[in-house]
Design a protein around this motif. Structure first.
Motif, PDB file in Angstrom:
ATOM      1  N   THR A 155       8.374  72.817  47.860  1.00 46.39           N
ATOM      2  CA  THR A 155       9.421  72.501  48.831  1.00 46.39           C
ATOM      3  C   THR A 155      10.522  73.554  48.789  1.00 46.39           C
ATOM      4  N   VAL A 156      10.947  73.879  47.575  1.00 45.55           N
ATOM      5  CA  VAL A 156      11.987  74.896  47.408  1.00 45.55           C
ATOM      6  C   VAL A 156      11.473  76.256  47.890  1.00 45.55           C
ATOM      7  N   ARG A 157      10.236  76.572  47.558  1.00 44.88           N
ATOM      8  CA  ARG A 157       9.670  77.868  47.936  1.00 44.88           C
ATOM      9  C   ARG A 157       9.660  78.037  49.456  1.00 44.88           C
ATOM     10  N   GLN A 158       9.276  76.972  50.157  1.00 39.26           N
ATOM     11  CA  GLN A 158       9.239  77.083  51.614  1.00 39.26           C
ATOM     12  C   GLN A 158      10.628  77.312  52.198  1.00 39.26           C
ATOM     13  N   LEU A 159      11.617  76.598  51.670  1.00 36.62           N
ATOM     14  CA  LEU A 159      12.984  76.814  52.146  1.00 36.62           C
ATOM     15  C   LEU A 159      13.479  78.209  51.805  1.00 36.62           C
ATOM     16  N   SER A 160      13.053  78.714  50.659  1.00 36.71           N
ATOM     17  CA  SER A 160      13.547  80.008  50.182  1.00 36.71           C
ATOM     18  C   SER A 160      13.071  81.172  51.045  1.00 36.71           C
ATOM     19  N   GLN A 161      12.158  80.934  51.955  1.00 39.59           N
ATOM     20  CA  GLN A 161      11.717  81.992  52.860  1.00 39.59           C
ATOM     21  C   GLN A 161      12.812  82.351  53.869  1.00 39.59           C
ATOM     22  N   ARG A 162      13.827  81.472  53.961  1.00 39.83           N
ATOM     23  CA  ARG A 162      15.024  81.774  54.746  1.00 39.83           C
ATOM     24  C   ARG A 162      16.113  82.290  53.787  1.00 39.83           C
ATOM     25  N   TYR A 163      17.278  82.666  54.339  1.00 42.50           N
ATOM     26  CA  TYR A 163      18.424  83.026  53.496  1.00 42.50           C
ATOM     27  C   TYR A 163      19.116  81.730  53.066  1.00 42.50           C
ATOM     28  N   LYS A 220      15.185  76.462  31.866  1.00 41.84           N
ATOM     29  CA  LYS A 220      14.947  77.909  31.878  1.00 41.84           C
ATOM     30  C   LYS A 220      13.644  78.267  32.598  1.00 41.84           C
ATOM     31  N   HIS A 221      12.620  77.432  32.446  1.00 40.48           N
ATOM     32  CA  HIS A 221      11.356  77.751  33.111  1.00 40.48           C
ATOM     33  C   HIS A 221      11.490  77.589  34.626  1.00 40.48           C
ATOM     34  N   PHE A 222      12.218  76.555  35.050  1.00 36.46           N
ATOM     35  CA  PHE A 222      12.463  76.398  36.481  1.00 36.46           C
ATOM     36  C   PHE A 222      13.246  77.597  37.011  1.00 36.46           C
ATOM     37  N   ALA A 223      14.262  78.020  36.250  1.00 37.45           N
ATOM     38  CA  ALA A 223      15.059  79.174  36.671  1.00 37.45           C
ATOM     39  C   ALA A 223      14.201  80.430  36.762  1.00 37.45           C
ATOM     40  N   SER A 224      13.245  80.571  35.852  1.00 33.12           N
ATOM     41  CA  SER A 224      12.370  81.757  35.898  1.00 33.12           C
ATOM     42  C   SER A 224      11.508  81.748  37.151  1.00 33.12           C
ATOM     43  N   LYS A 225      11.121  80.566  37.604  1.00 33.81           N
ATOM     44  CA  LYS A 225      10.333  80.469  38.832  1.00 33.81           C
ATOM     45  C   LYS A 225      11.186  80.819  40.052  1.00 33.81           C
ATOM     46  N   MET A 226      12.472  80.489  39.997  1.00 32.29           N
ATOM     47  CA  MET A 226      13.370  80.887  41.067  1.00 32.29           C
ATOM     48  C   MET A 226      13.595  82.401  41.051  1.00 32.29           C
ATOM     49  N   GLU A 227      13.637  82.976  39.866  1.00 34.16           N
ATOM     50  CA  GLU A 227      13.772  84.439  39.760  1.00 34.16           C
ATOM     51  C   GLU A 227      12.586  85.136  40.420  1.00 34.16           C
ATOM     52  N   ALA A 228      11.408  84.533  40.308  1.00 40.50           N
ATOM     53  CA  ALA A 228      10.221  85.106  40.954  1.00 40.50           C
ATOM     54  C   ALA A 228      10.343  85.083  42.472  1.00 40.50           C
ATOM     55  N   LEU A 229      11.247  84.246  42.994  1.00 43.16           N
ATOM     56  CA  LEU A 229      11.541  84.210  44.428  1.00 43.16           C
ATOM     57  C   LEU A 229      12.732  85.103  44.771  1.00 43.16           C
ATOM     58  N   GLU A 230      13.098  85.955  43.811  1.00 39.28           N
ATOM     59  CA  GLU A 230      14.158  86.956  43.968  1.00 39.28           C
ATOM     60  C   GLU A 230      15.556  86.376  43.909  1.00 39.28           C
ATOM     61  N   TYR A 231      15.712  85.222  43.252  1.00 46.12           N
ATOM     62  CA  TYR A 231      17.043  84.698  42.973  1.00 46.12           C
ATOM     63  C   TYR A 231      17.559  85.322  41.675  1.00 46.12           C
ATOM     64  N   LEU A 232      18.872  85.442  41.566  1.00 44.13           N
ATOM     65  CA  LEU A 232      19.476  86.086  40.405  1.00 44.13           C
ATOM     66  C   LEU A 232      19.229  85.272  39.137  1.00 44.13           C
ATOM     67  N   ASP A 233      19.315  85.941  37.989  1.00 45.18           N
ATOM     68  CA  ASP A 233      18.853  85.340  36.739  1.00 45.18           C
ATOM     69  C   ASP A 233      19.930  84.630  35.924  1.00 45.18           C
ATOM     70  N   GLN A 234      21.126  84.385  36.496  1.00 44.33           N
ATOM     71  CA  GLN A 234      22.183  83.735  35.714  1.00 44.33           C
ATOM     72  C   GLN A 234      22.156  82.214  35.784  1.00 44.33           C
ATOM     73  N   ALA A 235      21.237  81.642  36.544  1.00 38.57           N
ATOM     74  CA  ALA A 235      21.308  80.216  36.878  1.00 38.57           C
ATOM     75  C   ALA A 235      21.291  79.314  35.649  1.00 38.57           C
ATOM     76  N   ALA A 236      20.389  79.569  34.694  1.00 40.59           N
ATOM     77  CA  ALA A 236      20.292  78.689  33.530  1.00 40.59           C
ATOM     78  C   ALA A 236      21.570  78.740  32.699  1.00 40.59           C
ATOM     79  N   GLN A 237      22.123  79.944  32.521  1.00 42.58           N
ATOM     80  CA  GLN A 237      23.332  80.091  31.715  1.00 42.58           C
ATOM     81  C   GLN A 237      24.554  79.471  32.385  1.00 42.58           C
ATOM     82  N   GLN A 238      24.576  79.478  33.713  1.00 39.60           N
ATOM     83  CA  GLN A 238      25.748  79.001  34.445  1.00 39.60           C
ATOM     84  C   GLN A 238      25.571  77.588  35.004  1.00 39.60           C
TER      85      GLN A 238
END
Length: 282
Positions: A155-163, A220-238
């Protein structure tokens, strides 16, 4: 900042929430407010999407206080979004939200989607403006699942195809830690779908050997999957930890995902000023 006032009981659906739920909604409203104002002249259309919209009102557990939830807060910001899309599984809650929106924000451009967002994501996407060279569209999506099984990564991946910037509730302690034994069983597919990754158990065994708690691994694993969609890598820490008020127990994290450093700066500011004791004006 002053405490928020209690809303009047209008007789419509208002599910109970824990008092810490207000902090969650303040954070979502805070980012929506900063985002919508800052992007007002930079994008042709700004869209707010709420994947678990509820009814717009909630009653604080053990009290008579009724407070606004994320959809009505997002509609109330000083520079409203150009369009809103609210998805909700429960038809009674969605009908209550529809009534409140029509009563309080009749001029807003709002679409309602009834059903499970994981099966209705194509319908949500169909309600979004189509981006083009002459119509630049930027979206903020708030995802507030109650448990891991409520949100599929697809679901998130499909939405992420937009900005899209995402603020996602990751139920680290209230669900992941509590049900670790069940989720790690080979036949349980909950985390396969939450991560969009059937091989996560290999990563978990490695993380466990390194002393990682299960809740930390899930985040952290969820955040890593978001990084694979080109999201920045600070999400887990912040990610913002939400705790219960009575016993100060950790419940869940609100994780923010953006592909732009500006979004990360906005999130940092929102976290700084939206504490459990303060409020954005509603």
């Amino acid at each position: 900042m002053p405490a928020e006032s209690t809303l009047q009981d209008d007789g419509l659906e208002a599910p109970e929430i824990g008092p810490w739920g207000e902090h969650k909604y303040r954070l979502a409203q805070g980012y929506a407010r900063v985002f919508a104002t800052a992007m007002k002249r930079k994008w042709d259309q700004r869209v707010y999407v709420d994947l678990y919209a509820g009814s717009g009102h909630a009653r604080i557990e053990g009290t008579t206080r009724i407070v606004p939830t994320s959809p009505l807060r997002a509609l109330k910001i000083p520079d409203p979004f150009d369009q809103y899309v609210f998805c909700e599984l429960n038809p009674k809650l969605l009908e209550a939200l529809r009534t409140r929106v029509s009563r309080e924000h009749k001029d807003a451009n709002v679409s309602f989607v009834l059903g499970n967002v994981n099966t209705e994501i194509s319908e949500v996407l169909a309600r979004l403006p189509v981006p083009s060279r002459t119509n630049r569209v930027l979206t903020f999506c708030f995802a507030d699942p109650y448990k891991l099984d409520d949100l599929k990564f697809e679901t998130v991946r499909q939405l992420s195809q937009r900005y899209v910037d995402f603020l996602i509730l990751v139920p680290t302690e209230m669900d992941a830690n509590r049900n670790e034994r069940r989720y790690i069983q080979p036949e349980n597919k909950t985390l396969d779908e939450f991560f969009g990754d059937a091989g996560w158990r290999v990563s978990w065994e490695r993380a466990k050997r390194e002393g990682e708690p299960f809740w930390g691994f899930v985040l952290k694993h969820f955040a890593s999957k978001m990084e694979a969609l080109e999201y920045l890598d600070q999400a887990a820490q912040q990610a913002e930890l939400i705790r219960s008020f009575e016993k100060n127990l950790p419940l869940y994290r609100l994780a923010f995902f953006s592909r732009n450093e500006l979004g990360t700066r906005f999130w940092k500011e929102v976290r700084k000023y939206a504490t459990p004791q303060t409020a954005f004006d509603f």
